[in-house]
Write a protein that holds these residues in place. Sequence first.
Motif, PDB file in Angstrom:
ATOM      1  N   LEU A  80       0.830  -1.206   0.000  1.00  0.00           N
ATOM      2  CA  LEU A  80       0.000   0.000   0.000  1.00  0.00           C
ATOM      3  C   LEU A  80       0.863   1.255   0.000  1.00  0.00           C
ATOM      4  N   GLY A  81       1.943   1.228   0.792  1.00  0.00           N
ATOM      5  CA  GLY A  81       2.839   2.375   0.865  1.00  0.00           C
ATOM      6  C   GLY A  81       3.544   2.642  -0.452  1.00  0.00           C
ATOM      7  N   LYS A  82       4.003   1.587  -1.107  1.00  0.00           N
ATOM      8  CA  LYS A  82       4.698   1.747  -2.385  1.00  0.00           C
ATOM      9  C   LYS A  82       3.784   2.310  -3.465  1.00  0.00           C
ATOM     10  N   LYS A  83       2.480   2.046  -3.335  1.00  0.00           N
ATOM     11  CA  LYS A  83       1.507   2.593  -4.288  1.00  0.00           C
ATOM     12  C   LYS A  83       1.084   4.016  -3.927  1.00  0.00           C
ATOM     13  N   LYS A  84       1.666   4.546  -2.828  1.00  0.00           N
ATOM     14  CA  LYS A  84       1.372   5.903  -2.358  1.00  0.00           C
ATOM     15  C   LYS A  84      -0.109   6.080  -2.027  1.00  0.00           C
ATOM     16  N   LYS A  85      -0.719   5.026  -1.450  1.00  0.00           N
ATOM     17  CA  LYS A  85      -2.121   5.080  -1.058  1.00  0.00           C
ATOM     18  C   LYS A  85      -2.232   5.475   0.407  1.00  0.00           C
ATOM     19  N   LYS A  86      -3.135   6.426   0.678  1.00  0.00           N
ATOM     20  CA  LYS A  86      -3.342   6.891   2.051  1.00  0.00           C
ATOM     21  C   LYS A  86      -4.808   7.266   2.223  1.00  0.00           C
ATOM     22  N   TYR A  87      -5.616   6.250   2.572  1.00  0.00           N
ATOM     23  CA  TYR A  87      -7.040   6.485   2.758  1.00  0.00           C
ATOM     24  C   TYR A  87      -7.360   7.046   4.143  1.00  0.00           C
ATOM     25  N   MET A  88      -6.508   6.731   5.100  1.00  0.00           N
ATOM     26  CA  MET A  88      -6.686   7.181   6.479  1.00  0.00           C
ATOM     27  C   MET A  88      -5.311   7.578   7.043  1.00  0.00           C
ATOM     28  N   PRO A  89      -5.297   8.318   8.161  1.00  0.00           N
ATOM     29  CA  PRO A  89      -3.997   8.618   8.809  1.00  0.00           C
ATOM     30  C   PRO A  89      -3.477   7.376   9.525  1.00  0.00           C
ATOM     31  N   TYR A  90      -2.934   6.423   8.761  1.00  0.00           N
ATOM     32  CA  TYR A  90      -2.525   5.134   9.305  1.00  0.00           C
ATOM     33  C   TYR A  90      -1.530   5.257  10.451  1.00  0.00           C
ATOM     34  N   LYS A  91      -0.790   6.349  10.480  1.00  0.00           N
ATOM     35  CA  LYS A  91       0.199   6.553  11.537  1.00  0.00           C
ATOM     36  C   LYS A  91      -0.451   6.497  12.914  1.00  0.00           C
ATOM     37  N   TYR A  92      -1.748   6.809  12.964  1.00  0.00           N
ATOM     38  CA  TYR A  92      -2.469   6.855  14.241  1.00  0.00           C
ATOM     39  C   TYR A  92      -3.534   5.760  14.341  1.00  0.00           C
ATOM     40  N   GLN A  93      -3.435   4.724  13.510  1.00  0.00           N
ATOM     41  CA  GLN A  93      -4.502   3.729  13.484  1.00  0.00           C
ATOM     42  C   GLN A  93      -4.620   2.948  14.788  1.00  0.00           C
ATOM     43  N   HIS A  94      -3.505   2.789  15.495  1.00  0.00           N
ATOM     44  CA  HIS A  94      -3.567   2.101  16.786  1.00  0.00           C
ATOM     45  C   HIS A  94      -4.316   2.945  17.824  1.00  0.00           C
ATOM     46  N   THR A  95      -4.445   4.250  17.558  1.00  0.00           N
ATOM     47  CA  THR A  95      -5.182   5.132  18.461  1.00  0.00           C
ATOM     48  C   THR A  95      -6.664   5.159  18.111  1.00  0.00           C
ATOM     49  N   TYR A  96      -6.984   5.338  16.835  1.00  0.00           N
ATOM     50  CA  TYR A  96      -8.403   5.466  16.487  1.00  0.00           C
ATOM     51  C   TYR A  96      -9.126   4.121  16.404  1.00  0.00           C
ATOM     52  N   PHE A  97      -8.387   3.007  16.477  1.00  0.00           N
ATOM     53  CA  PHE A  97      -9.048   1.694  16.517  1.00  0.00           C
ATOM     54  C   PHE A  97     -10.025   1.607  17.687  1.00  0.00           C
ATOM     55  N   THR A  98      -9.643   2.171  18.823  1.00  0.00           N
ATOM     56  CA  THR A  98     -10.419   2.028  20.062  1.00  0.00           C
ATOM     57  C   THR A  98     -11.808   2.624  19.965  1.00  0.00           C
ATOM     58  N   CYS A  99     -11.939   3.796  19.329  1.00  0.00           N
ATOM     59  CA  CYS A  99     -13.244   4.460  19.308  1.00  0.00           C
ATOM     60  C   CYS A  99     -13.891   4.444  17.927  1.00  0.00           C
ATOM     61  N   LEU A 100     -13.084   4.623  16.875  1.00  0.00           N
ATOM     62  CA  LEU A 100     -13.648   4.732  15.539  1.00  0.00           C
ATOM     63  C   LEU A 100     -14.150   3.400  15.005  1.00  0.00           C
ATOM     64  N   ALA A 101     -13.367   2.346  15.189  1.00  0.00           N
ATOM     65  CA  ALA A 101     -13.743   1.034  14.642  1.00  0.00           C
ATOM     66  C   ALA A 101     -15.086   0.540  15.176  1.00  0.00           C
ATOM     67  N   PRO A 102     -15.348   0.606  16.505  1.00  0.00           N
ATOM     68  CA  PRO A 102     -16.651   0.142  16.991  1.00  0.00           C
ATOM     69  C   PRO A 102     -17.821   0.964  16.462  1.00  0.00           C
ATOM     70  N   MET A 103     -17.643   2.291  16.343  1.00  0.00           N
ATOM     71  CA  MET A 103     -18.737   3.129  15.841  1.00  0.00           C
ATOM     72  C   MET A 103     -19.054   2.795  14.393  1.00  0.00           C
TER      73      MET A 103
END
Length: 449
Positions: A255-278
């Motif tokens: 995904l990185g080599k294709k320069k794809k960035k649909y979300m701020p993946y750098k913070y995905q371990h943070t937003y998993f807690t609240c965003l994923a369940p919603m």
Amino acid sequence: MSPQSGSSFLRPEPGSGVSQLFTWEEIGLHSGQKNSKQEKWLVINRKVYDISQFHWRHPGGTRVISHYAGQDATDAFTAFHKDEDLVQKYLHSLLIGELAPDQPNCEPIKNEMLVNDFRELYSTVKKMGLLKSSNLFFAIIFLHAFLLDIASWLTIWFFGKSWIPFLVGVALFTIAQIQYGFFQHDLGHISVFQKPKWNRLFHFILVEVFKGGTCSWWRHMHNQHHAKPNCFRKDPDLNMHPFLFTLGKTLSEELGKKKKKYMPYKYQHTYFTCLAPMIFVVFMQLTVFRFTILRKKWMELIFIILYNIRVCLMYVPIMGFKSFMAYYWLARFLESNWFLWVSQMNHIPMNIDYDKNLDWVSAQLAATCNVDQSMFNDWYTGHLNFQIEHHLFPTMPRHNYWKVAPLVKSLCAKHGVQYHCKPLLTAFADILRSLKESSVHWEDAYLHG
């Protein structure tokens, strides 16, 4: 003599009784992406079957059987079909030949000894009666969830909708729904009753009447997950990649080599807690209606609507519509959190990649891990803390996982295969750790790839 590759006129019609010999190379040619005729062949117990047309009529869904095109499906077939006599009539009509004597049991042959030992273990498990369920156990599982469901309503009816009874009621409703969810999982895997038809009947009743979901959608998605766990484009549980998360080293770097960035993946371990369940709550509700309408599952749609009407009639008169909406959606959000942490702790930290045509045992062990056993862990996870055993023996009733676990550990030790088991909190932390590691792989490929 084997038929020439691609010469279909030499191939007997399925079910003709004519036996021809095939190599793995020929089977692959009739099942690969370059196959212009869209043929699909697979192997079960060294017999070669043409599922080119049957996969559309497959009771378990077209995708789950198609995922094994060109591969050995022996152990997957055994794992999914509790009543083998029932499916023999289908197999006979699809038979076109068998593997040539010089061909190995599976391709690739790297772990053929492991495969043979697992098949012996499966026979031992069957003789020990570990595939037979306890009616009392599952009666208690359902009864305790049902009583919690009733208690949630009684709490509001008797104490009113002030904060304390409101939160107690939400907690009871949440626990009831998640425990219903674990029980429907048992029914969906044909592990409660010996006859598949009884499992399917009660699966329909539990999902439609007590949870307001669709059992057809669950089977469609979950069977694929078990067939090819953590295999991108085959395991639908990975559909959140790449739109919400980037998962695993291989997919993240790609995904990185294709320069794809649909979300701020750098913070995905943070937003998993609240965003994923919603998102999961909304996704589930929309998907249920979309699936039933597109697949014309009108009976299921009617029961889903009736479920929502019933719940409204139970709660709105005693707490008002606005309070009920807060009550219901808070419970669904908490249930979603519970489900996501329990279901993902066994898979996200494990290997995630494209299908490498691993044998059944290696594929399941690479994609799953266990959590330590305790009475609380067993109850809290619906016995999915024994994820390894559940994936190796998906029709086994969950109260027998602890009995087969030592046998599986011995098999792994014999063949030098790692058997992952960890504490519950460590398993939860590993979700966030693996998400963080995946984001690092993505970022490095994105910046320098």
